[in-house]
Design a protein around this motif. Structure first.
Motif, PDB file in Angstrom:
ATOM      1  N   ARG A  51     -11.141  14.037 -28.371  1.00 31.30           N
ATOM      2  CA  ARG A  51      -9.804  13.829 -28.904  1.00 31.30           C
ATOM      3  C   ARG A  51      -8.952  15.091 -28.770  1.00 31.30           C
ATOM      4  NH1 ARG A  51     -11.390  12.517 -33.387  1.00 31.30           N
ATOM      5  NH2 ARG A  51     -11.040  14.410 -34.593  1.00 31.30           N
ATOM      6  N   GLN A  52      -9.540  16.247 -29.090  1.00 34.74           N
ATOM      7  CA  GLN A  52      -8.779  17.493 -29.009  1.00 34.74           C
ATOM      8  C   GLN A  52      -8.484  17.883 -27.576  1.00 34.74           C
ATOM      9  OE1 GLN A  52      -9.471  20.869 -31.386  1.00 34.74           O
ATOM     10  NE2 GLN A  52     -10.279  19.747 -33.130  1.00 34.74           N
ATOM     11  N   ALA A  55      -5.637  15.830 -26.427  1.00 35.20           N
ATOM     12  CA  ALA A  55      -4.359  16.150 -27.063  1.00 35.20           C
ATOM     13  C   ALA A  55      -3.840  17.535 -26.705  1.00 35.20           C
ATOM     14  CB  ALA A  55      -4.507  16.029 -28.582  1.00 35.20           C
ATOM     15  N   PHE A  56      -4.744  18.506 -26.574  1.00 35.56           N
ATOM     16  CA  PHE A  56      -4.302  19.897 -26.457  1.00 35.56           C
ATOM     17  C   PHE A  56      -4.818  20.603 -25.201  1.00 35.56           C
ATOM     18  CE2 PHE A  56      -4.561  18.846 -31.003  1.00 35.56           C
ATOM     19  CZ  PHE A  56      -3.229  19.012 -31.343  1.00 35.56           C
ATOM     20  N   HIS A  60      -7.419  25.092 -24.723  1.00 40.06           N
ATOM     21  CA  HIS A  60      -7.336  25.181 -26.186  1.00 40.06           C
ATOM     22  C   HIS A  60      -8.726  25.025 -26.796  1.00 40.06           C
ATOM     23  CE1 HIS A  60      -6.004  24.313 -30.323  1.00 40.06           C
ATOM     24  NE2 HIS A  60      -6.891  23.338 -30.284  1.00 40.06           N
ATOM     25  N   PHE A  61      -9.489  24.052 -26.288  1.00 46.90           N
ATOM     26  CA  PHE A  61     -10.807  23.819 -26.871  1.00 46.90           C
ATOM     27  C   PHE A  61     -11.776  24.942 -26.525  1.00 46.90           C
ATOM     28  CE2 PHE A  61     -14.731  21.567 -27.918  1.00 46.90           C
ATOM     29  CZ  PHE A  61     -14.362  21.019 -29.142  1.00 46.90           C
ATOM     30  N   ASN A 116     -11.069  27.108 -42.049  1.00 48.62           N
ATOM     31  CA  ASN A 116     -10.194  25.953 -41.833  1.00 48.62           C
ATOM     32  C   ASN A 116      -9.106  25.820 -42.884  1.00 48.62           C
ATOM     33  OD1 ASN A 116     -11.667  25.310 -39.564  1.00 48.62           O
ATOM     34  ND2 ASN A 116     -12.979  23.814 -40.615  1.00 48.62           N
ATOM     35  N   LYS A 120      -4.136  25.121 -38.938  1.00 45.96           N
ATOM     36  CA  LYS A 120      -3.645  23.792 -38.602  1.00 45.96           C
ATOM     37  C   LYS A 120      -4.829  22.900 -38.210  1.00 45.96           C
ATOM     38  CE  LYS A 120       0.557  25.784 -36.584  1.00 45.96           C
ATOM     39  NZ  LYS A 120       1.315  25.956 -35.328  1.00 45.96           N
ATOM     40  N   PRO A 121      -4.701  21.588 -38.361  1.00 48.64           N
ATOM     41  CA  PRO A 121      -5.813  20.689 -38.018  1.00 48.64           C
ATOM     42  C   PRO A 121      -6.354  20.888 -36.605  1.00 48.64           C
ATOM     43  CG  PRO A 121      -4.146  19.496 -39.220  1.00 48.64           C
ATOM     44  CD  PRO A 121      -3.569  20.861 -38.963  1.00 48.64           C
ATOM     45  N   GLU A 122      -5.456  21.114 -35.647  1.00 41.80           N
ATOM     46  CA  GLU A 122      -5.908  21.254 -34.257  1.00 41.80           C
ATOM     47  C   GLU A 122      -6.619  22.575 -33.995  1.00 41.80           C
ATOM     48  OE1 GLU A 122      -1.495  22.467 -34.254  1.00 41.80           O
ATOM     49  OE2 GLU A 122      -2.783  20.964 -35.221  1.00 41.80           O
ATOM     50  N   GLU A 123      -6.550  23.516 -34.931  1.00 44.09           N
ATOM     51  CA  GLU A 123      -7.196  24.821 -34.748  1.00 44.09           C
ATOM     52  C   GLU A 123      -8.468  24.965 -35.579  1.00 44.09           C
ATOM     53  OE1 GLU A 123      -4.112  27.502 -35.836  1.00 44.09           O
ATOM     54  OE2 GLU A 123      -3.082  27.353 -33.899  1.00 44.09           O
ATOM     55  N   GLN A 124      -8.864  23.911 -36.267  1.00 41.74           N
ATOM     56  CA  GLN A 124     -10.010  24.013 -37.154  1.00 41.74           C
ATOM     57  C   GLN A 124     -11.330  23.911 -36.390  1.00 41.74           C
ATOM     58  OE1 GLN A 124      -9.476  21.111 -40.268  1.00 41.74           O
ATOM     59  NE2 GLN A 124      -7.772  22.235 -41.173  1.00 41.74           N
TER      60      GLN A 124
END
Length: 206
Positions: A51-52, A55-56, A60-61, A116, A120-124
């Motif tokens: 999912r990440q 999205a990003f 990013h991952f 966390n 932000k949620p996407e950086e957790q």
């Protein structure tokens, strides 16, 4: 004759096992005599990989994976874990004692949860953990094989959700009682372990 290379010796014996008329029982015993050891096995994973990435983006991952290593490897060292393998967002770690593996898993979850809180949620860093314990084939610091390895992998990589620690029946029994820790029946068998447990552990300190 090669007497030091664990991997080479293992596969030479496995190859001998395939020959016509091979005494497979005798060869199997030699393999277990050479490589059989009792260990706790931990697999970790990060929740939401696909999912990440969608999205990003993968870069990013990759950053999240780097931050996971930077955050968690010192905790693993403090609990005398041996890092066998890193594959993408997953760790394979072994511990001589299941209690140390479980204490390490809780410390890692606490570290991620504290991190966390301010992200932000996407950086957790959303950690999933599976732990097994039993007799396995340990090939130096290269790889490990066995039923409890398979079970820990299924629990940590396929079954656990973020913040969860899942353990096999063997790992729970070997770990004993820990203050503030309880277990709930997972009611879900996995390859290598018919009975498994979800660990309830205290929240991280403020």
């Amino acid at each position: 004759m090669e007497l030091k290379g664990s991997e080479e010796r293992l596969w030479a014996l496995v190859e001998a096992r395939t020959r016509p008329g091979a005494d497979t029982a005798s060869i199997d015993q030699r393999i277990w005599d050479l490589f059989g050891e009792d260990w706790a096995i931990m697999f970790t994973d990060l929740s939401g990989f696909s999912r990440q990435v969608a999205a990003f983006g993968i870069i990013h991952f990759l950053q999240i994976i780097l931050e996971k290593k930077r955050l968690l490897l010192p905790i693993i060292a403090d609990h005398d874990g041996i890092l066998i393998k890193v594959e993408a967002d997953s760790f394979l770690i072994i511990f001589k004692r299941s209690r140390a593996a479980l204490e390490c898993a809780i410390a890692m979850q606490h570290a991620c949860q504290r991190l966390n809180r301010r992200r932000k949620p996407e950086e957790q860093v959303l950690l999933c953990v599976g732990i097994g314990h039993g007799r396995i084939l340990r090939i130096g610091d290269i790889d490990v094989y066995g039923q409890e390895v398979n079970a820990a992998s299924k629990l940590g990589e396929d079954t656990a959700k973020s913040d969860e620690i899942l353990v096999t029946e063997a790992a729970r029994a070997a770990a004993g009682e820990l203050p503030g820790v309880s277990y709930r029946n997972l009611d879900q068998p996995v390859a290598g372990s018919d009975k498994n447990w979800r660990v309830t552990y205290p929240p991280p300190a403020e």
